[in-house]
Design a protein around this motif. Structure first.
Motif, PDB file in Angstrom:
ATOM      1  N   TYR A  34       8.557   6.138  -2.641  1.00  0.00           N
ATOM      2  CA  TYR A  34       8.458   4.683  -2.586  1.00  0.00           C
ATOM      3  C   TYR A  34       9.201   4.029  -3.753  1.00  0.00           C
ATOM      4  O   TYR A  34      10.024   3.140  -3.547  1.00  0.00           O
ATOM      5  CB  TYR A  34       6.990   4.233  -2.588  1.00  0.00           C
ATOM      6  CG  TYR A  34       6.877   2.737  -2.541  1.00  0.00           C
ATOM      7  CD1 TYR A  34       7.043   2.059  -1.337  1.00  0.00           C
ATOM      8  CD2 TYR A  34       6.658   1.992  -3.692  1.00  0.00           C
ATOM      9  CE1 TYR A  34       6.979   0.672  -1.283  1.00  0.00           C
ATOM     10  CE2 TYR A  34       6.594   0.614  -3.649  1.00  0.00           C
ATOM     11  CZ  TYR A  34       6.756  -0.044  -2.446  1.00  0.00           C
ATOM     12  OH  TYR A  34       6.710  -1.409  -2.402  1.00  0.00           O
ATOM     13  N   VAL A  35       8.918   4.458  -4.965  1.00  0.00           N
ATOM     14  CA  VAL A  35       9.541   3.850  -6.144  1.00  0.00           C
ATOM     15  C   VAL A  35      11.059   4.015  -6.082  1.00  0.00           C
ATOM     16  O   VAL A  35      11.807   3.053  -6.279  1.00  0.00           O
ATOM     17  CB  VAL A  35       8.959   4.446  -7.443  1.00  0.00           C
ATOM     18  CG1 VAL A  35       9.776   4.023  -8.663  1.00  0.00           C
ATOM     19  CG2 VAL A  35       7.508   4.020  -7.613  1.00  0.00           C
ATOM     20  N   ASP A  43      15.173  -3.585  -4.050  1.00  0.00           N
ATOM     21  CA  ASP A  43      14.145  -4.358  -3.364  1.00  0.00           C
ATOM     22  C   ASP A  43      12.948  -4.490  -4.307  1.00  0.00           C
ATOM     23  O   ASP A  43      11.903  -3.870  -4.127  1.00  0.00           O
ATOM     24  CB  ASP A  43      13.758  -3.660  -2.066  1.00  0.00           C
ATOM     25  CG  ASP A  43      13.082  -4.583  -1.082  1.00  0.00           C
ATOM     26  OD1 ASP A  43      12.968  -5.796  -1.375  1.00  0.00           O
ATOM     27  OD2 ASP A  43      12.672  -4.098  -0.019  1.00  0.00           O
ATOM     28  N   TYR A  44      13.123  -5.327  -5.334  1.00  0.00           N
ATOM     29  CA  TYR A  44      12.185  -5.373  -6.453  1.00  0.00           C
ATOM     30  C   TYR A  44      10.857  -6.063  -6.148  1.00  0.00           C
ATOM     31  O   TYR A  44       9.831  -5.681  -6.693  1.00  0.00           O
ATOM     32  CB  TYR A  44      12.833  -6.076  -7.649  1.00  0.00           C
ATOM     33  CG  TYR A  44      14.173  -5.521  -8.030  1.00  0.00           C
ATOM     34  CD1 TYR A  44      14.290  -4.244  -8.566  1.00  0.00           C
ATOM     35  CD2 TYR A  44      15.331  -6.263  -7.850  1.00  0.00           C
ATOM     36  CE1 TYR A  44      15.526  -3.725  -8.915  1.00  0.00           C
ATOM     37  CE2 TYR A  44      16.569  -5.765  -8.211  1.00  0.00           C
ATOM     38  CZ  TYR A  44      16.668  -4.504  -8.736  1.00  0.00           C
ATOM     39  OH  TYR A  44      17.884  -3.995  -9.081  1.00  0.00           O
ATOM     40  N   ILE A  45      10.865  -7.070  -5.305  1.00  0.00           N
ATOM     41  CA  ILE A  45       9.635  -7.831  -5.072  1.00  0.00           C
ATOM     42  C   ILE A  45       8.533  -6.960  -4.463  1.00  0.00           C
ATOM     43  O   ILE A  45       7.415  -6.935  -4.983  1.00  0.00           O
ATOM     44  CB  ILE A  45       9.905  -9.104  -4.245  1.00  0.00           C
ATOM     45  CG1 ILE A  45      10.745 -10.071  -5.093  1.00  0.00           C
ATOM     46  CG2 ILE A  45       8.605  -9.762  -3.804  1.00  0.00           C
ATOM     47  CD1 ILE A  45      11.199 -11.320  -4.364  1.00  0.00           C
ATOM     48  N   PRO A  46       8.805  -6.227  -3.382  1.00  0.00           N
ATOM     49  CA  PRO A  46       7.739  -5.355  -2.862  1.00  0.00           C
ATOM     50  C   PRO A  46       7.281  -4.314  -3.889  1.00  0.00           C
ATOM     51  O   PRO A  46       6.103  -3.968  -3.930  1.00  0.00           O
ATOM     52  CB  PRO A  46       8.374  -4.684  -1.651  1.00  0.00           C
ATOM     53  CG  PRO A  46       9.492  -5.577  -1.252  1.00  0.00           C
ATOM     54  CD  PRO A  46       9.984  -6.200  -2.524  1.00  0.00           C
ATOM     55  N   LEU A  47       8.208  -3.847  -4.718  1.00  0.00           N
ATOM     56  CA  LEU A  47       7.848  -2.882  -5.752  1.00  0.00           C
ATOM     57  C   LEU A  47       6.837  -3.482  -6.713  1.00  0.00           C
ATOM     58  O   LEU A  47       5.798  -2.884  -6.986  1.00  0.00           O
ATOM     59  CB  LEU A  47       9.100  -2.434  -6.517  1.00  0.00           C
ATOM     60  CG  LEU A  47       8.836  -1.498  -7.689  1.00  0.00           C
ATOM     61  CD1 LEU A  47       8.598  -0.077  -7.193  1.00  0.00           C
ATOM     62  CD2 LEU A  47       9.990  -1.537  -8.667  1.00  0.00           C
ATOM     63  N   VAL A  48       7.120  -4.672  -7.228  1.00  0.00           N
ATOM     64  CA  VAL A  48       6.216  -5.322  -8.178  1.00  0.00           C
ATOM     65  C   VAL A  48       4.865  -5.590  -7.524  1.00  0.00           C
ATOM     66  O   VAL A  48       3.816  -5.336  -8.116  1.00  0.00           O
ATOM     67  CB  VAL A  48       6.839  -6.627  -8.724  1.00  0.00           C
ATOM     68  CG1 VAL A  48       5.831  -7.422  -9.536  1.00  0.00           C
ATOM     69  CG2 VAL A  48       8.070  -6.310  -9.565  1.00  0.00           C
ATOM     70  N   GLY A  52       1.117  -3.456  -8.429  1.00  0.00           N
ATOM     71  CA  GLY A  52       0.016  -4.152  -9.062  1.00  0.00           C
ATOM     72  C   GLY A  52       0.314  -5.460  -9.739  1.00  0.00           C
ATOM     73  O   GLY A  52      -0.586  -6.073 -10.290  1.00  0.00           O
ATOM     74  N   GLY A  53       1.555  -5.930  -9.729  1.00  0.00           N
ATOM     75  CA  GLY A  53       1.877  -7.161 -10.439  1.00  0.00           C
ATOM     76  C   GLY A  53       1.940  -8.400  -9.580  1.00  0.00           C
ATOM     77  O   GLY A  53       2.126  -9.498 -10.089  1.00  0.00           O
ATOM     78  N   GLY A  54       1.783  -8.259  -8.286  1.00  0.00           N
ATOM     79  CA  GLY A  54       1.979  -9.369  -7.372  1.00  0.00           C
ATOM     80  C   GLY A  54       1.014 -10.518  -7.512  1.00  0.00           C
ATOM     81  O   GLY A  54       1.366 -11.663  -7.239  1.00  0.00           O
ATOM     82  N   ASP A  55      -0.215 -10.256  -7.938  1.00  0.00           N
ATOM     83  CA  ASP A  55      -1.201 -11.326  -8.046  1.00  0.00           C
ATOM     84  C   ASP A  55      -1.117 -12.086  -9.358  1.00  0.00           C
ATOM     85  O   ASP A  55      -1.792 -13.088  -9.526  1.00  0.00           O
ATOM     86  CB  ASP A  55      -2.621 -10.762  -7.898  1.00  0.00           C
ATOM     87  CG  ASP A  55      -2.892 -10.294  -6.483  1.00  0.00           C
ATOM     88  OD1 ASP A  55      -2.137 -10.674  -5.568  1.00  0.00           O
ATOM     89  OD2 ASP A  55      -3.860  -9.540  -6.295  1.00  0.00           O
TER      90      ASP A  55
END
Length: 138
Positions: A34-35, A43-48, A52-55
């Motif tokens: 995945y990483v 494709d950085y947004i789904p990774l972040v 755990g950083g999305g919220d």
């Protein structure tokens, strides 16, 4: 200036967010696939979000972060290697990875992982354009 751009994400994502929001993968191979796929395809947004950083940051901040990285890295990455992996106590470990294509620049990734009986938990991660900032975490 480029270092500042990537540090912006680090500053936006407080350390406590990683402790509260963890990302789980059934196996290390699933985590690694995945990483690597997300970073190599830029494709950085789904990774972040997945790690755990999305919220902790807004969609606009995520989009801005992606634009900044896309400005620095205009092509998908073709190569990835683990720079360093350190096994800690009780199933914890650290790893650093480098991603690159030709001479267009390197992107570095750091993760603090916990290997459990049921899978891998990503406790913390960082992306940066400089190796020193990543290697200083060891």
């Amino acid at each position: 200036m480029p270092r500042f751009l990537i540090y912006a994400l680090i500053l936006i994502l407080p350390g406590s967010a990683f402790a509260q929001q963890t990302s789980f993968f059934p196996t290390y191979d699933d985590y690694e696939a995945y990483v690597d796929a997300q970073i190599m395809s830029r494709d950085y947004i789904p990774l972040v979000v997945q790690l755990g950083g999305g919220d902790e940051i807004t969609k606009e901040q995520l989009e801005n972060f992606k634009r900044q990285l896309d400005f620095l890295y205009v092509r998908d990455f073709e190569n990835v290697k683990i720079l360093k992996s350190v096994t800690l106590e009780s199933g914890f470990e650290q790893e650093a990875r480098a991603y690159w294509s030709g001479l267009t620049g390197y992107l570095f990734y750091y993760a603090l992982l916990h290997r459990r009986d049921d899978g891998i938990v990503v406790l913390e991660f960082v992306l940066n354009s400089t190796a020193k900032s990543i290697m200083d975490r060891f």
